[in-house]
Scaffold this motif. Sequence first.
Motif, PDB file in Angstrom:
ATOM      1  N   PRO B 115      -4.885 -12.450  -0.470  1.00 23.55           N
ATOM      2  CA  PRO B 115      -5.311 -11.219   0.219  1.00 23.55           C
ATOM      3  C   PRO B 115      -4.621 -11.050   1.569  1.00 23.55           C
ATOM      4  O   PRO B 115      -4.288  -9.927   1.955  1.00 23.55           O
ATOM      5  CB  PRO B 115      -6.823 -11.410   0.390  1.00 23.55           C
ATOM      6  N   ALA B 116      -4.385 -12.161   2.279  1.00 25.21           N
ATOM      7  CA  ALA B 116      -3.730 -12.051   3.587  1.00 25.21           C
ATOM      8  C   ALA B 116      -2.323 -11.489   3.434  1.00 25.21           C
ATOM      9  O   ALA B 116      -1.918 -10.584   4.167  1.00 25.21           O
ATOM     10  CB  ALA B 116      -3.695 -13.427   4.255  1.00 25.21           C
ATOM     11  N   VAL B 117      -1.605 -12.023   2.430  1.00 23.16           N
ATOM     12  CA  VAL B 117      -0.248 -11.527   2.190  1.00 23.16           C
ATOM     13  C   VAL B 117      -0.294 -10.057   1.793  1.00 23.16           C
ATOM     14  O   VAL B 117       0.493  -9.230   2.269  1.00 23.16           O
ATOM     15  CB  VAL B 117       0.427 -12.378   1.084  1.00 23.16           C
ATOM     16  N   ASN B 118      -1.266  -9.726   0.938  1.00 24.31           N
ATOM     17  CA  ASN B 118      -1.375  -8.340   0.480  1.00 24.31           C
ATOM     18  C   ASN B 118      -1.707  -7.411   1.649  1.00 24.31           C
ATOM     19  O   ASN B 118      -1.259  -6.262   1.702  1.00 24.31           O
ATOM     20  CB  ASN B 118      -2.449  -8.238  -0.600  1.00 24.31           C
ATOM     21  N   LEU B 119      -2.483  -7.905   2.611  1.00 23.71           N
ATOM     22  CA  LEU B 119      -2.826  -7.082   3.775  1.00 23.71           C
ATOM     23  C   LEU B 119      -1.565  -6.750   4.563  1.00 23.71           C
ATOM     24  O   LEU B 119      -1.389  -5.613   5.016  1.00 23.71           O
ATOM     25  CB  LEU B 119      -3.854  -7.805   4.656  1.00 23.71           C
ATOM     26  N   ILE B 120      -0.664  -7.730   4.695  1.00 25.21           N
ATOM     27  CA  ILE B 120       0.607  -7.449   5.378  1.00 25.21           C
ATOM     28  C   ILE B 120       1.332  -6.319   4.648  1.00 25.21           C
ATOM     29  O   ILE B 120       1.823  -5.374   5.269  1.00 25.21           O
ATOM     30  CB  ILE B 120       1.502  -8.707   5.433  1.00 25.21           C
ATOM     31  N   ALA B 121       1.360  -6.420   3.301  1.00 19.35           N
ATOM     32  CA  ALA B 121       2.043  -5.382   2.531  1.00 19.35           C
ATOM     33  C   ALA B 121       1.385  -4.029   2.758  1.00 19.35           C
ATOM     34  O   ALA B 121       2.057  -2.994   2.844  1.00 19.35           O
ATOM     35  CB  ALA B 121       2.021  -5.735   1.049  1.00 19.35           C
ATOM     36  N   LEU B 122       0.050  -4.028   2.877  1.00 18.62           N
ATOM     37  CA  LEU B 122      -0.666  -2.761   3.030  1.00 18.62           C
ATOM     38  C   LEU B 122      -0.508  -2.188   4.434  1.00 18.62           C
ATOM     39  O   LEU B 122      -0.814  -1.009   4.655  1.00 18.62           O
ATOM     40  CB  LEU B 122      -2.148  -2.952   2.691  1.00 18.62           C
ATOM     41  N   LEU B 123      -0.024  -2.982   5.392  1.00 17.06           N
ATOM     42  CA  LEU B 123       0.263  -2.433   6.716  1.00 17.06           C
ATOM     43  C   LEU B 123       1.369  -1.382   6.616  1.00 17.06           C
ATOM     44  O   LEU B 123       1.620  -0.631   7.557  1.00 17.06           O
ATOM     45  CB  LEU B 123       0.655  -3.542   7.692  1.00 17.06           C
ATOM     46  N   SER B 124       2.022  -1.337   5.436  1.00 14.08           N
ATOM     47  CA  SER B 124       2.986  -0.268   5.198  1.00 14.08           C
ATOM     48  C   SER B 124       2.307   1.099   5.271  1.00 14.08           C
ATOM     49  O   SER B 124       2.961   2.103   5.562  1.00 14.08           O
ATOM     50  CB  SER B 124       3.639  -0.452   3.840  1.00 14.08           C
ATOM     51  N   LEU B 125       0.984   1.139   5.036  1.00 17.18           N
ATOM     52  CA  LEU B 125       0.273   2.425   5.073  1.00 17.18           C
ATOM     53  C   LEU B 125       0.241   3.016   6.481  1.00 17.18           C
ATOM     54  O   LEU B 125       0.653   4.173   6.660  1.00 17.18           O
ATOM     55  CB  LEU B 125      -1.138   2.277   4.490  1.00 17.18           C
ATOM     56  N   PRO B 126      -0.256   2.272   7.516  1.00 18.76           N
ATOM     57  CA  PRO B 126      -0.169   2.858   8.864  1.00 18.76           C
ATOM     58  C   PRO B 126       1.277   3.123   9.282  1.00 18.76           C
ATOM     59  O   PRO B 126       1.536   4.102   9.995  1.00 18.76           O
ATOM     60  CB  PRO B 126      -0.825   1.802   9.759  1.00 18.76           C
ATOM     61  N   VAL B 127       2.221   2.276   8.827  1.00 16.46           N
ATOM     62  CA  VAL B 127       3.627   2.528   9.164  1.00 16.46           C
ATOM     63  C   VAL B 127       4.060   3.865   8.578  1.00 16.46           C
ATOM     64  O   VAL B 127       4.713   4.682   9.244  1.00 16.46           O
ATOM     65  CB  VAL B 127       4.520   1.377   8.631  1.00 16.46           C
ATOM     66  N   TYR B 128       3.643   4.107   7.334  1.00 15.33           N
ATOM     67  CA  TYR B 128       3.957   5.384   6.688  1.00 15.33           C
ATOM     68  C   TYR B 128       3.243   6.517   7.424  1.00 15.33           C
ATOM     69  O   TYR B 128       3.797   7.606   7.614  1.00 15.33           O
ATOM     70  CB  TYR B 128       3.517   5.321   5.223  1.00 15.33           C
ATOM     71  N   GLY B 129       1.980   6.246   7.875  1.00 18.79           N
ATOM     72  CA  GLY B 129       1.184   7.260   8.556  1.00 18.79           C
ATOM     73  C   GLY B 129       1.808   7.709   9.874  1.00 18.79           C
ATOM     74  O   GLY B 129       1.553   8.821  10.340  1.00 18.79           O
TER      75      GLY B 129
END
Lengths: 255, 606
Positions: B115-129
């Motif tokens: 989950p920690a690794v996946n959270l890093i990947a999901l930080l792509s969302l605010p970057v996209y935002g």
Amino acid sequence: MPTHREPALRTIGLRKAFGDHLAVDDIHLTVPAGSFYGLVGPNGAGKTTTLAMAVGLLRPDAGSAEIFGVDVWRDTVQAKGLIGVLPDGNAMPERLTGREVLTYLGLLRGLPPAVVAERTDELLQILELDSAERSLVIEYSTGMRKKIGLAVALLHAPRLLVLDEPFEAVDPVSAATIRTILRRFAANGGSVIISSHVMALVEQLCDHVGVISDGRVVAAGTLADVRGAGTLEDAFVDLVGARAGGTEGLAWLTS
Amino acid sequence: MAHLLTPGPTALAQHMIRMRLALMRNSLRGDDAANLYTGVSLGVLLAFGTIAVAVLWPAYLPHTLAVWFSGWIFGPILFGGGSEALRPEYFSMLPATPGRIAAALLAGAFAGPAPAVNLIALLSLPVYGWRFGPAGVLIGLGAAVTTLITMVMVSRVIVALIGLFVRSRATAAAVGIAIGTAIALCSNGWAPFVALGGTDTAAWSQVLVRALPSGWGVAAIEAPWPLALAILVAGAGVIALLLAAWAVLLSRRVVSAARGGMPTRRGAPRPFPAASGARITAVKELRAWWRDLVRIQLLALALSYAIVTPLLLVTIDSWIMVPFAGLIAIVMAAASSANLYGADGTALWLTLMTPGAERADVRGRQLAWLVVVGPAAVVLSLAGTLVSGQAWAWPWVLGLLPALLGGAAGLIVLLGVTSLVPGTDPHKRGGNPLSTGADETAETSVAWLVLIAVPATALPTAGAILLHPWAGIATGVLTGALSAWGLGRIAHRRLENHGIDLLNLMKHGPAPQADKPTTADLPIQHRIGVTISYLIAWLPLFPQGLVPMVMKIVGIEDRGWFLALHLPPVWQWPTIIFMIALGLLMYGYAILIPMRLGSSSSAATS
């Protein structure tokens, strides 16, 4: 050729370490032919490891083992033909029924099909496993697993039985049956080694005893020699230097 | 006298997290630690790759997140939910409601590396935002959290569903067919998309990847803020629903006795035939195939992959692979049978204690495997070649069929005794009927080894066919028989001499000073290199190398995502050859480096 004058089992300086932990340290044991031998010791003393090395299921770091004079690690095939083994906690062909396991192993050993069928029937019936005809071994209870393991050990009529904790989790009626079977086997010239925690049982069944503690033999010989004047349990507690606990602490439980 | 101590929800969750971390700390020794570091470094790499996608190719962000989501869905199915460190069974006697235990277990499930690794990947969302201003960043952050929880929850619910409902051959086969189809779609899924038509598909797929839970974050960022809030609230609602469903499933799983992956039966089985030696072992093995849900699932996976892959190409009217469905089935079935001895666990002791049984055991397993896979492979091959009308394929199919069957029957027993991956003994397995408890990374690398080695045994036959079409049949039968006999002979010799070591590998784990070199002994940079090679070498070899090669030969115009076909014609063949060479090189590295380093290190220590 093995003769009856050779001991049923002799281990010479068996030694085994798992990582840093020395499980068995220089074990010398002699089990006379025709004897009923009890191997006792506290949890983790090295009983299971010793028996596994003695029958050829675990390669020792040092030392050797002979069965009726046959070296277990040099003449493996001949030694295997002489013994029946019940190891502790090993898997079985789990997806066969009890009858299928015995039939399979009997035929694999090259016994004639008629003999296999007859012995399988008798073993299942005497050990009361015939009622679970449709259950696979994977569905067996712990006690039933012990019983089918014992049947496997007996199937080919070996000369020496090596049984690791044969009475653990077995119900009292079945235990009585197994005791009778083993006594008959020994009375007719067979040799038996069992390991156990239950001193009363060993005292009742065995004529020879070996006590193992911390991977070493601390006493071995006839039952009378080892237990002396008292009970085997007293001698055991003295030998392993243990003190029965339970009288102190736990105030919250008894208040 | 007795105090009924029920910890509050937060305290319970904290305990679970601590317990999970303690379990992880205790298991972080030697091999497992190296595996974990390799996995985490690879995961972090992919996670930053995802953030790079959000910056450089934002249009593909929802697709990338969909890939992460599919990892959470298929990971636990493929790998049997092995990461279930905190088993619900441990807590069945806690005086707390199922919902509260489920919430606490969920908290525990997050205290891990994935989950920690996946959270890093999901930080792509605010970057996209960021492209949509500060509000976009805020919504992206919120969406990152809800998406992560949703993904983990979906994964847990799937594991729970499998644990509860895969209790029959039909359900096990259904799971196998679903996975087989999914893998086929991963490799050849482009074909039906091409068939459906160019640009329309793109628009359609854009909607699809946003409709998946992994794409809701992107959809929320792109939406006007009232709708964005509604999407986030809906996401939270879905989490609540999943949690409720999971709680129900968990409480049912705990009270329904696990049967170790056993289908239900009626009546007593037929008596064993009066055979001996290899034939009696084969009979035992055939019954095991029929009574083991793991084996049924893997067989269904192999067959469905073999059938679906060629059919996907039929959608673009290319029948070229249809004759080879049976051959694909052989290779896939061999890959899923690569750990036969590991899956049986310590039952090996009986073979070792029966004088001379090693040979019968190996030959019996080969025979049973041929009986299970052979007829299906023959039928698929004959029917496929007939139906496809590809008359040129006859010599290839008829020559390669016996070569591959024999090669596979030899290799599975050889690898079974040389590359055994220890699992949990069948009678000690947990609530998941499709898990053998073996190390998934190690099992997967053995499966990859089979996928490469089995076709290699058919190379002489392929050469013979190129020389003369019908010489292949004789060569195929001969090399097949030789492989099955010879490799099987090496296997039973090895079982005779090293069977005890295999047994104790399964009973006590690897010996501290192993004689046998394994990947685990490699320096960390080579371990990472080997793992990455195994994971991505198929990419240049198959979709970027062999597939465009076939398309160029057959003359398919669509360029798809094949790099070579987008280049000027003069560069196309060199690119294809480079890609194939690159893939082979990576496989070669992944297989040879462990052998070379392993042998030199064991030579140095002995």
